[in-house]
Scaffold this active site. Structure first.
Site, short mmCIF file in Angstrom:
data_model
loop_
_atom_site.label_atom_id
_atom_site.label_comp_id
_atom_site.label_asym_id
_atom_site.label_seq_id
_atom_site.Cartn_x
_atom_site.Cartn_y
_atom_site.Cartn_z
N ASN A 1 0.83 -1.22 0.00
CA ASN A 1 0.00 0.00 0.00
C ASN A 1 0.86 1.26 0.00
O ASN A 1 0.59 2.20 -0.75
CB ASN A 1 -0.94 0.00 1.21
CG ASN A 1 -1.91 -1.16 1.18
OD1 ASN A 1 -1.96 -1.89 0.19
ND2 ASN A 1 -2.67 -1.35 2.25
N HIS B 1 -17.26 34.17 -32.50
CA HIS B 1 -18.30 33.36 -33.17
C HIS B 1 -17.84 32.90 -34.55
O HIS B 1 -18.67 32.65 -35.44
CB HIS B 1 -19.62 34.14 -33.32
CG HIS B 1 -20.08 34.79 -32.05
ND1 HIS B 1 -20.95 34.21 -31.18
CD2 HIS B 1 -19.73 35.98 -31.49
CE1 HIS B 1 -21.15 35.01 -30.14
NE2 HIS B 1 -20.42 36.10 -30.30
N SER C 1 -4.34 10.63 -48.56
CA SER C 1 -5.55 9.81 -48.66
C SER C 1 -5.27 8.60 -49.53
O SER C 1 -4.49 8.68 -50.49
CB SER C 1 -6.68 10.63 -49.27
OG SER C 1 -7.63 9.79 -49.89
N GLN D 1 -6.23 0.35 -7.33
CA GLN D 1 -5.40 -0.20 -8.40
C GLN D 1 -5.82 0.36 -9.76
O GLN D 1 -5.04 0.35 -10.72
CB GLN D 1 -5.51 -1.73 -8.39
CG GLN D 1 -4.65 -2.43 -9.41
CD GLN D 1 -4.52 -3.92 -9.11
OE1 GLN D 1 -3.76 -4.31 -8.23
NE2 GLN D 1 -5.26 -4.75 -9.82
N ASN E 1 -3.76 16.06 -45.44
CA ASN E 1 -4.64 16.26 -44.28
C ASN E 1 -3.85 16.64 -43.02
O ASN E 1 -2.75 16.12 -42.79
CB ASN E 1 -5.43 14.98 -44.01
CG ASN E 1 -6.33 14.60 -45.18
OD1 ASN E 1 -6.87 15.48 -45.85
ND2 ASN E 1 -6.46 13.32 -45.42
N TYR F 1 -6.58 1.92 2.21
CA TYR F 1 -6.43 1.32 0.89
C TYR F 1 -7.60 0.40 0.56
O TYR F 1 -8.08 -0.35 1.42
CB TYR F 1 -5.11 0.53 0.80
CG TYR F 1 -4.90 -0.09 -0.57
CD1 TYR F 1 -4.31 0.65 -1.60
CD2 TYR F 1 -5.34 -1.39 -0.85
CE1 TYR F 1 -4.15 0.10 -2.87
CE2 TYR F 1 -5.17 -1.94 -2.11
CZ TYR F 1 -4.58 -1.19 -3.12
OH TYR F 1 -4.42 -1.72 -4.37
N LYS G 1 -4.98 14.76 -51.79
CA LYS G 1 -5.27 15.13 -50.41
C LYS G 1 -4.01 15.28 -49.55
O LYS G 1 -3.04 14.55 -49.68
CB LYS G 1 -6.18 14.08 -49.73
CG LYS G 1 -7.63 14.19 -50.10
CD LYS G 1 -8.30 15.52 -49.78
CE LYS G 1 -8.49 15.78 -48.30
NZ LYS G 1 -9.60 15.02 -47.72
N LYS H 1 -3.94 3.56 -12.10
CA LYS H 1 -2.75 3.62 -12.97
C LYS H 1 -3.07 3.77 -14.45
O LYS H 1 -2.50 4.64 -15.12
CB LYS H 1 -1.90 2.36 -12.75
CG LYS H 1 -1.22 2.37 -11.40
CD LYS H 1 -0.64 1.02 -11.06
CE LYS H 1 -0.58 0.84 -9.56
NZ LYS H 1 -1.92 0.91 -8.89
N GLU I 1 -5.74 17.14 -35.96
CA GLU I 1 -6.99 16.41 -35.68
C GLU I 1 -6.81 15.45 -34.52
O GLU I 1 -7.71 15.28 -33.69
CB GLU I 1 -7.44 15.66 -36.93
CG GLU I 1 -7.95 16.60 -38.00
CD GLU I 1 -8.17 15.92 -39.33
OE1 GLU I 1 -9.25 16.09 -39.90
OE2 GLU I 1 -7.27 15.21 -39.81
N1 ARG Z 1 -1.20 -3.84 -7.23
C1 ARG Z 1 -1.71 -3.06 -6.16
C2 ARG Z 1 -2.12 -1.67 -6.67
O1 ARG Z 1 -1.73 -1.35 -7.72
C3 ARG Z 1 -0.68 -2.90 -5.11
C4 ARG Z 1 -1.23 -2.68 -3.76
C5 ARG Z 1 -1.90 -3.93 -3.28
N2 ARG Z 1 -2.27 -3.84 -1.93
C6 ARG Z 1 -3.01 -4.74 -1.34
N3 ARG Z 1 -3.28 -4.59 -0.11
N4 ARG Z 1 -3.46 -5.80 -1.99
O2 ARG Z 1 -2.83 -0.93 -6.01
#
Ligand code: ARG
Length: 467
Positions: free
Chosen positions: A110, A156, A277, A322, A285, A317, A283, A325, A290
């Site tokens: 954690n 506008h 294109s 998780q 582009n 936690y 073309k 990420k 974009e």
């Molecule tokens: N893979 C977990 C995450 O990305 C790590 C932490 C896991 N902690 C736990 N108490 N299972 O959050």
């Protein structure tokens, strides 16, 4: 046995759980940061007399070797590695036997994962800062080339009042400068080290969170262990800054899309930053612009995913965390891809200043000059606005421009008008008349450019202290 847990379980995990629960597929990129944090932790365990001198040397050496093997791809995650922390402990145990299992004392995944992600994010933000700075410079360079070239200023998407191309390009630089400021400000708050918080309550071992924080380049250790493992403000804030950058790039992109169209013809995007294109041979582009516009959607979406995942989560936690990420990595990855392309597109674009110059007075964009001229003669703006509007109507009905109104027409339109009003009816005159700070007038724009350049200079000197 690779797993970091299992002692109290009767059987192994179900495959469906494993597939759901594993984060190794997306957290492996944290490995170098996890190793750095492990080295700091090993030193602290040693100072707490929980590792002998020899053990510390062995552990640090093995962690170095592991880092090298990760960099070269010799060491890779394998089935059964639940997450980056699990894989790295396996790597240590493979190299050191039981000694490899000592490093887990006093810490939890954690506080580890919160630390790793902060380290990663701070490096990524430093990289974004460098890339954004380059884009600001490219905009400043183009602005300098076209500092006083007139263009129709629009509201506008209709001609409103003349501006200069330099001013319009610097307008985009201003938003990005605010983003750079946001990144620096973000880093100040992100520079807090969670390691030492353990699972949630700190540790009964005599650790030294301040020393770990310092070794890892943080300004301080976390003041509350529960907050330290539960908090993802830093991820949300950075995702917001990414989304904000995305919005700025999308608006810049949109202008390049418009300006490079047949209808505008203000700019030619370089071949190297254009695509073709598969069916229409002619073309060319503006795909970079974009994609800048398109990717802003996922950047905002990532921010939304993050804040929604956090809502109502109990402290401390929870596995929901998780999910922090992938959205953050996706935003950072996409800006890493996008920024150099947008910078290249801006830097290599060729403006055709005659086109916006010709267009600048069209659409009666000098009508405000008539009203202001009348105001300078003491006429209330309400009346002046009416008179200027009548001039526009007169021109429209005769198919002429404002400066083409005859002396008789002018006097006929209002007793306050005479031939000398024509002096303000030129684009260059209108631009030169703008002397307020921040305006599109020549002096103000020159000053703005200098300020932007000075800010960029400072940014180049004061890089984010990422470690
Ligand atoms: N893979 C977990 C995450 O990305 C790590 C932490 C896991 N902690 C736990 N108490 N299972 O959050």
């Amino acid at each position: 046995m690779t797993a970091l847990w299992g002692g109290r379980f009767t059987g192994g995990p179900a495959q469906a759980l494993q597939q759901l629960n594993d984060s190794i597929g997306f957290d492996w990129r944290l490995a170098p940061y996890d190793i750095r944090a492990s080295q700091a932790h090993a030193r602290v365990l040693h100072r707490a007399r929980l590792l002998t001198d020899a053990e510390l040397t062995e552990l640090l050496g093995a962690l170095d070797a592991l880092a090298d093997d990760i960099a070269t791809g010799v060491f890779q995650p394998q089935t059964g590695d639940e997450d980056v922390h699990t894989a790295l402990e396996r790597g240590l145990v493979e190299r050191l036997g039981t000694l490899g299992g000592k490093l887990r004392a006093g810490r939890s995944r954690n506080d580890q994962v919160a630390t790793d992600l902060r380290l990663y994010a701070r490096d990524a933000a430093a990289s974004l800062t460098a890339k954004l700075t380059e884009l600001v410079e490219a905009l400043a360079d183009q602005a300098e080339k076209h500092l006083h070239d007139p263009a129709p200023g629009m509201t506008h998407l209709q001609h409103a009042q003349p501006v200069t191309l330099g001013h319009q390009l610097l307008a985009h630089a201003q938003g990005l400068l605010r983003d750079l400021d946001r990144l620096a400000d973000w880093d100040r708050r992100a520079a807090v080290c969670p390691l030492g918080s353990g699972a949630l309550s700190g540790s009964s071992l005599p650790l030294d969170p301040e020393a770990v924080a310092e070794e890892l380049g943080f300004t301080t250790s976390a003041p509350n262990s529960i907050d330290a493992v539960a908090d993802r403000d830093f991820a949300v804030e950075l995702a917001f800054v990414c989304a904000q950058i995305g919005l700025h790039l999308s608006r810049l992109g949109e202008e390049f899309i418009l300006w490079s169209s047949q209808e505008f013809g203000w700019v030619t995007v370089d071949d190297a930053f254009s695509t073709g294109s598969s069916i229409m041979p002619q073309k060319k582009n503006p795909d970079v612009a974009e994609l800048a516009r398109g990717k802003s959607g996922r950047l905002v979406g990532n921010l939304n995913s993050l804040v929604t995942a956090l809502k109502g989560l109990p402290f401390a936690y929870n596995k929901d965390l998780q999910e922090d990420k992938e959205p953050l990595f996706d935003s950072l990855d996409n800006l890493e891809l996008l920024l150099p392309a947008v910078t290249g597109m801006v830097a290599t674009a060729t403006f055709h200043p005659d086109v916006p110059r010709q267009a600048a007075p069209k659409g009666f964009s000098l009508a405000t000059e008539i009203a202001d001229w009348l105001v300078r003669k003491g006429i209330p703006f309400r009346t002046a606005h009416e008179v200027a509007g009548a001039c526009v109507a007169e021109c429209e009905s005769h198919g002429i421009e404002l400066h083409e109104l005859s002396d008789e027409q002018l006097v006929g339109l209002s007793e306050h008008l005479d031939a000398s009003v024509r002096e303000v009816l030129t684009v260059d005159g209108a631009l030169a008349a703008r002397t307020t700070p921040g305006s599109t007038g020549p002096q103000a724009v020159r000053h703005q450019l200098e300020t932007v350049r000075a800010t960029v200079e400072n940014l180049r000197k004061v890089t984010i202290p990422s470690q």
